[in-house]
Design an enzyme around this catalytic site. Structure first.
Site, PDB file in Angstrom:
ATOM      1  N   GLU A 293       0.885  -1.170   0.000  1.00 42.60           N
ATOM      2  CA  GLU A 293       0.000   0.000   0.000  1.00 42.60           C
ATOM      3  C   GLU A 293       0.914   1.208   0.000  1.00 42.60           C
ATOM      4  O   GLU A 293       1.719   1.373   0.910  1.00 42.60           O
ATOM      5  CB  GLU A 293      -0.913  -0.013   1.223  1.00 42.60           C
ATOM      6  CG  GLU A 293      -1.905  -1.179   1.230  1.00 42.60           C
ATOM      7  CD  GLU A 293      -2.843  -1.175   0.035  1.00 42.60           C
ATOM      8  OE1 GLU A 293      -3.086  -0.099  -0.547  1.00 42.60           O
ATOM      9  OE2 GLU A 293      -3.309  -2.259  -0.355  1.00 42.60           O
ATOM     10  N   CYS A 327      -2.157   8.752   4.395  1.00 43.08           N
ATOM     11  CA  CYS A 327      -2.062   8.428   2.971  1.00 43.08           C
ATOM     12  C   CYS A 327      -3.350   8.824   2.256  1.00 43.08           C
ATOM     13  O   CYS A 327      -3.358   9.058   1.057  1.00 43.08           O
ATOM     14  CB  CYS A 327      -1.776   6.954   2.794  1.00 43.08           C
ATOM     15  SG  CYS A 327      -2.733   5.972   3.938  1.00 43.08           S
TER      16      CYS A 327
HETATM   17  P1  NAD Z   1       9.040   5.049   3.175  1.00 41.77           P
HETATM   18  O1  NAD Z   1       8.855   4.373   1.869  1.00 41.77           O
HETATM   19  O2  NAD Z   1      10.092   6.098   3.270  1.00 41.77           O
HETATM   20  O3  NAD Z   1       9.428   3.975   4.284  1.00 41.77           O
HETATM   21  C1  NAD Z   1       8.585   2.856   4.547  1.00 41.77           C
HETATM   22  C2  NAD Z   1       9.445   1.746   5.115  1.00 41.77           C
HETATM   23  O4  NAD Z   1      10.267   1.209   4.071  1.00 41.77           O
HETATM   24  C3  NAD Z   1      10.389   2.199   6.237  1.00 41.77           C
HETATM   25  O5  NAD Z   1      10.387   1.241   7.268  1.00 41.77           O
HETATM   26  C4  NAD Z   1      11.731   2.247   5.513  1.00 41.77           C
HETATM   27  O6  NAD Z   1      12.815   2.102   6.376  1.00 41.77           O
HETATM   28  C5  NAD Z   1      11.578   1.058   4.592  1.00 41.77           C
HETATM   29  N1  NAD Z   1      12.525   0.986   3.483  1.00 41.77           N
HETATM   30  C6  NAD Z   1      13.078   1.998   2.781  1.00 41.77           C
HETATM   31  N2  NAD Z   1      13.910   1.506   1.837  1.00 41.77           N
HETATM   32  C7  NAD Z   1      13.897   0.150   1.953  1.00 41.77           C
HETATM   33  C8  NAD Z   1      14.541  -0.920   1.275  1.00 41.77           C
HETATM   34  N3  NAD Z   1      15.416  -0.703   0.292  1.00 41.77           N
HETATM   35  N4  NAD Z   1      14.267  -2.179   1.674  1.00 41.77           N
HETATM   36  C9  NAD Z   1      13.406  -2.429   2.669  1.00 41.77           C
HETATM   37  N5  NAD Z   1      12.756  -1.451   3.350  1.00 41.77           N
HETATM   38  C10 NAD Z   1      13.002  -0.176   2.991  1.00 41.77           C
HETATM   39  O7  NAD Z   1       7.614   5.607   3.644  1.00 41.77           O
HETATM   40  P2  NAD Z   1       7.249   6.530   4.894  1.00 41.77           P
HETATM   41  O8  NAD Z   1       7.777   7.901   4.649  1.00 41.77           O
HETATM   42  O9  NAD Z   1       7.589   5.863   6.173  1.00 41.77           O
HETATM   43  O10 NAD Z   1       5.659   6.554   4.798  1.00 41.77           O
HETATM   44  C11 NAD Z   1       4.983   7.495   4.026  1.00 41.77           C
HETATM   45  C12 NAD Z   1       4.480   6.889   2.744  1.00 41.77           C
HETATM   46  O11 NAD Z   1       3.631   5.787   3.054  1.00 41.77           O
HETATM   47  C13 NAD Z   1       3.646   7.840   1.921  1.00 41.77           C
HETATM   48  O12 NAD Z   1       4.007   7.726   0.573  1.00 41.77           O
HETATM   49  C14 NAD Z   1       2.225   7.331   2.144  1.00 41.77           C
HETATM   50  O13 NAD Z   1       1.342   7.648   1.100  1.00 41.77           O
HETATM   51  C15 NAD Z   1       2.434   5.882   2.301  1.00 41.77           C
HETATM   52  N6  NAD Z   1       1.334   5.226   3.027  1.00 41.77           N
HETATM   53  C16 NAD Z   1       0.407   4.548   2.295  1.00 41.77           C
HETATM   54  C17 NAD Z   1      -0.653   3.926   2.931  1.00 41.77           C
HETATM   55  C18 NAD Z   1      -1.679   3.175   2.134  1.00 41.77           C
HETATM   56  O14 NAD Z   1      -2.494   2.472   2.728  1.00 41.77           O
HETATM   57  N7  NAD Z   1      -1.674   3.270   0.811  1.00 41.77           N
HETATM   58  C19 NAD Z   1      -0.770   3.999   4.314  1.00 41.77           C
HETATM   59  C20 NAD Z   1       0.203   4.695   5.034  1.00 41.77           C
HETATM   60  C21 NAD Z   1       1.270   5.305   4.375  1.00 41.77           C
END
Ligand code: NAD
Length: 539
Positions: A293, A327
């Site tokens: 998501e 989100c």
């Molecule tokens: P992000 O993508 O920066 O980080 C999410 C997670 O991914 C973190 O734990 C991060 O450490 C990890 N990560 C980063 N690079 C990685 C890799 N190479 N391998 C494995 N893990 C890795 O997102 P964020 O800033 O924490 O959250 C905000 C984003 O989440 C926004 O884009 C928002 O729209 C989205 N979001 C979507 C929903 C939904 O239901 N669609 C819900 C909540 C948040």
């Protein structure tokens, strides 16, 4: 034990008000006072052991960024591998437990969170993720309790799904197995409920999960692990590792026993994960399930027949609650020229009343954004707005104490302005004012302006307009709202998720999501197997 057990019928957890003078307000003020004075060690959890490392990173409060509340112990490759190995070692025993016993763990977690864990979970989410008490309550307590309770109901329904036909002499059965390997749960900063649910929903269905939380959610992740332990989750079923995404991801995503990825976060990160899995596809024991998501650029479209007061409230709440870091937050709004002056004045009046401040001050409505990276991004887009558009209200930001960005309304004059396209994930909403006569031409523009398709809303009283927008924007949102703000999906009521660049649309908080964590095993038993090889036509 024998019996086809029926779990307790789920219902949504009531939201506590935290009004001045209430018992829950007194309790959380006490917990906050204690918690803010402490610096927690935030270890990795591997096989029930809390494992510290020499690489501890400060976790600070968004509203007061010099205030350290924890030290997250980043795992090295040894700890990441140990977490995976331990998960795999406990998998068979966990999967062999009757499903009702697994369900019991999460029903107990719901009961504990509704009771003694509630204020601790909410306070941690307030301090660590910058949520007001109301935003923390609806996320970290109510939604997480709902996930636990409704998922048990959905699991029971899935296990009850069996082949409709077993002719005389045969018995056909479906065994809904967990996946063969471990599920890697990667979670964002913005919802404690989502973070705990990603590993928990997979675990409920008989899987083991390695959970990598975001550094900015590390504090409440510790409370989640304490909750799982207190609820009786056996050690190792959910192992938690802290670390930079790539450091943990590079090991877990390329592991032979990766059976699934349960991800919520940004689109870019998920695309990287997908590419990594694709590049290694020949090396896995089983094809990993990929559930993600991701980002959004959520819209509100108003028809000239829209009711202005409710539209204005939807824009104000939908765009600025939790600083626009849901989100589902509305971040692009389309308003007809005839309504705009009144809509604008109402929204501006509300925004001017919203207090921007620290979450420990209970009169705050908008608090700080999550970290410096987010702050700097918002500051950059505020500069773009000032240079290329009209800032209707807000526009300021200040990072001297916390990461504070004013709730901001920007009016642009072109429907393909960059501020209508890019996900900002902050308290900034962009409005495009269209000519009333252009309603029909507007809908396809809304549909294609951004690559995302998470949430959207139509405001109209004219039923034909509602129907038109619902059809024209059918693929522009996974969650669509009629005369309501596009945020605030409730488990059991509005299953949540989006398509296009917003994710795989596997609908958290519904049965659809749980199907991804089982792999059906078909069993045919024959009570009268044939005794001869010849068919009748052979004579
Ligand atoms: P992000 O993508 O920066 O980080 C999410 C997670 O991914 C973190 O734990 C991060 O450490 C990890 N990560 C980063 N690079 C990685 C890799 N190479 N391998 C494995 N893990 C890795 O997102 P964020 O800033 O924490 O959250 C905000 C984003 O989440 C926004 O884009 C928002 O729209 C989205 N979001 C979507 C929903 C939904 O239901 N669609 C819900 C909540 C948040």
């Amino acid at each position: 034990m024998d019996g086809t057990f029926t779990p307790p019928a789920p219902s949504n957890e009531p939201v506590s008000g935290y009004a001045p003078g209430s018992a829950e307000r007194r309790r959380i003020v006490d917990v906050l006072g204690q918690m803010e004075s402490e610096v927690w060690e935030l270890p990795n959890w591997i096989g029930g052991q809390q494992v510290t490392t020499s690489n501890a990173v400060d976790v600070t409060m968004p509203c007061d960024h010099q205030h350290v509340i924890g030290r997250a112990h980043f795992a090295g490759s040894d700890q990441v591998n140990a977490a995976i190995d331990n998960s795999l070692a406990v998998r068979e025993e966990w999967a062999a437990l009757p499903w009702s016993e697994r369900a019991g763990v999460f029903l107990k977690a719901a009961a504990l969170l509704a009771g003694p864990f509630r204020e601790r979970m909410n306070a941690s989410t307030m301090l660590g993720q910058g949520k007001t008490v109301h935003q923390a309550e609806i996320d970290a307590s109510c939604e997480l309790i709902d996930f636990f309770r409704f998922n048990v109901q959905y699991a029971a329904e899935i296990y009850g799904e069996q082949p409709p036909v077993s002719p005389p002499g045969l018995w056909n059965r479906l065994d809904h197995r967990g996946l063969e390997g471990f599920v890697f749960s990667i979670t964002p900063f913005n919802f404690t409920s989502i973070c705990a649910n990603l590993p928990a929903s997979a675990a409920l269905m008989g899987n083991v999960s390695v959970w990598k939380p975001s550094r900015t959610q590390a504090h409440s992740a510790q409370v989640c692990m304490e909750l799982f332990e207190a609820a009786g989750l056996p050690p190792g079923v959910i192992n938690l590792v802290h670390g930079a995404g790539a450091d943990v991801g590079d090991i877990a995503l390329t592991h032979r026993d990766l059976a699934g990825v349960h991800f919520t976060g940004s689109t870019g990160t998920f695309q990287h994960i997908w590419k990594t899995v694709g590049a290694n596809i020949a090396d896995y024991r089983t094809y990993p399930r990929l559930v993600g998501e991701t980002g959004g650029k959520d819209f509100i479209v108003a028809h000239p027949s829209a009711d202005v007061p409710t539209l204005a409230v939807a824009i104000a709440r939908g765009s600025f609650e939790y600083q626009g870091q849901k989100c589902s937050a509305s971040s692009r709004v389309y308003v007809p020229r005839s309504l705009w002056p009144e809509v604008r004045d109402r929204v501006v009046a509300m925004v001017e009343e919203m207090k921007l401040g620290d979450v420990r001050d209970f009169s705050t409505f908008v608090a700080a954004v999550i970290d410096e990276r987010a702050f700097d991004k918002h500051a950059r887009y505020l500069d773009i707005a000032k240079e290329t558009a009209n800032v209707v209200v807000g526009g300021g930001c200040d990072k001297s104490t916390g990461w504070f960005v004013e709730p901001t309304v920007v009016e642009v004059s072109s429907p393909d302005h960059v501020m209508l396209k890019d996900e900002l994930f902050g308290p900034i909403v962009t409005v495009y004012v269209y000519d009333d006569t252009e309603w029909e031409a507007l809908l396809p523009i809304v549909d294609i302006t951004s690559p995302y398709a998470l949430t959207g809303a139509i405001f109209a009283t004219d039923r034909r307009a509602i129907h038109q927008a619902t059809l024209a924007l059918r693929n522009a949102a996974g969650n669509f709202y009629i005369n309501d703000k596009p945020t605030g999906a409730v488990v059991g009521q509005q299953p949540f998720g989006g398509g296009r660049a917003s994710g795989t649309n596997d609908k958290a908080g519904s049965k659809l999501n749980l199907y991804r964590w089982v792999s059906a095993h078909t069993i045919k038993e024959n009570f009268n197997p044939p005794t001869g090889w010849r068919y009748p036509y052979l004579g």
